[in-house]
Motif scaffolding. Sequence first.
Motif, PDB file in Angstrom:
ATOM      1  N   ASN A 210       0.805  -1.263  -0.085  1.00  0.00           N
ATOM      2  CA  ASN A 210       0.008  -0.015  -0.077  1.00  0.00           C
ATOM      3  C   ASN A 210       0.942   1.463  -0.120  1.00  0.00           C
ATOM      4  OD1 ASN A 210      -2.639  -0.664  -0.262  1.00  0.00           O
ATOM      5  ND2 ASN A 210      -2.624  -1.329   2.101  1.00  0.00           N
ATOM      6  N   ASP A 212       2.816   4.561  -1.426  1.00  0.00           N
ATOM      7  CA  ASP A 212       2.535   5.675  -2.494  1.00  0.00           C
ATOM      8  C   ASP A 212       3.736   6.236  -2.769  1.00  0.00           C
ATOM      9  OD1 ASP A 212      -0.746   6.264  -2.293  1.00  0.00           O
ATOM     10  OD2 ASP A 212       0.032   6.273  -0.259  1.00  0.00           O
ATOM     11  N   LYS A 250       1.713   0.180  -4.356  1.00  0.00           N
ATOM     12  CA  LYS A 250       0.564   0.643  -4.965  1.00  0.00           C
ATOM     13  C   LYS A 250       1.048   0.755  -6.454  1.00  0.00           C
ATOM     14  CE  LYS A 250      -2.261   3.367  -1.990  1.00  0.00           C
ATOM     15  NZ  LYS A 250      -2.688   4.662  -1.436  1.00  0.00           N
ATOM     16  N   LYS A 251       0.134   0.335  -7.372  1.00  0.00           N
ATOM     17  CA  LYS A 251       0.305   0.427  -8.813  1.00  0.00           C
ATOM     18  C   LYS A 251       0.969   2.036  -9.341  1.00  0.00           C
ATOM     19  CE  LYS A 251      -2.169  -2.593 -11.637  1.00  0.00           C
ATOM     20  NZ  LYS A 251      -2.549  -3.532 -10.547  1.00  0.00           N
TER      21      LYS A 251
END
Length: 298
Positions: A210, A212, A250-251
């Motif tokens: 998760n 960023d 995260k992507k």
Amino acid sequence: MTRHFIDIKDFTQQQLLQLLESAQGFIKNNIVEDRALLTGKTVTNLFFEPSTRTHASFDLAAQKLNAHVINLNIENSSATKGETVTDTVANLQAMGVDIFVVRHRERVMREIANILKPSVRLINAGEGASSHPTQAMLDLLTIQQCKKNFNNLRVAIVGDLKHSRVARSTIAGLQILGCTDIVLIGPKNLLPDDITFVTQETDMKTGLKNTDVIIMLRIQKERMVSGLIHNEQEYIDHYQLNAEKLAYAKKDAIVMHPGPMNRGIEITDEVADGPQSVILQQVRNGVAVRMAILAGKF
Ligand code: NCD
């Protein structure tokens, strides 16, 4: 109110946001008056430790603001003859230097500040393992450009946190700006015991979940008592950011690194040069942030 830029913790959230806005302004507008902000002023870069990005960007930033710039070559200076750093500064101050930019392996900034005249300013360009506030500002600007605000971010910092002045200042800056979810990832003996309000992880998969923002750090062998890294391959296996480990985050996570990178150790070429990397954007932002700091926009 401080005229110096020694520690990011000396500043309020409002001051840091104002500084980021001003740096962003230097990137966007090419305002003619801004180019003259340091006309008639002299900036001296005193780097008692090696530097590429920080030194070059301070030099460029000062020139863009029309200052005179003295880049002292420390290896050929009287520091090698036993002169103390405060004596070196006192002598340059006597020549009329207005702004000192200093990098040093010891905690010397407050001591230097004490001998400066009221009109003379000091900027910390890296102090031992404890602080590197201008790097923190360029990290914060890059995060702000990519992620807009700091409140809901999960930021991971990976590697040799124990010896990292970048991590200490960037974490403090993130916390002042409202980021509450910071995870430090590394082997147990490279995790710090002096950084508060963060979580610590020894496993990349759990730690990167998760996230960023991922900030990768170099192993600082020059600050290390020997033996902290037993086996480089083991370190690479567990902590090197490659495409596979990046997929735990995260992507749209961004990858940052303050430089200098040790490619093939903490980061692969594929990730360093990949689409999620903002490493050169950080470097570009470094010039604008240092212009804002030299111009005293805080
Ligand atoms: C860092 C430093 O010198 O603290 N580099 C930098 O200023 N961008 C990090 C390092 O040396 O690993």
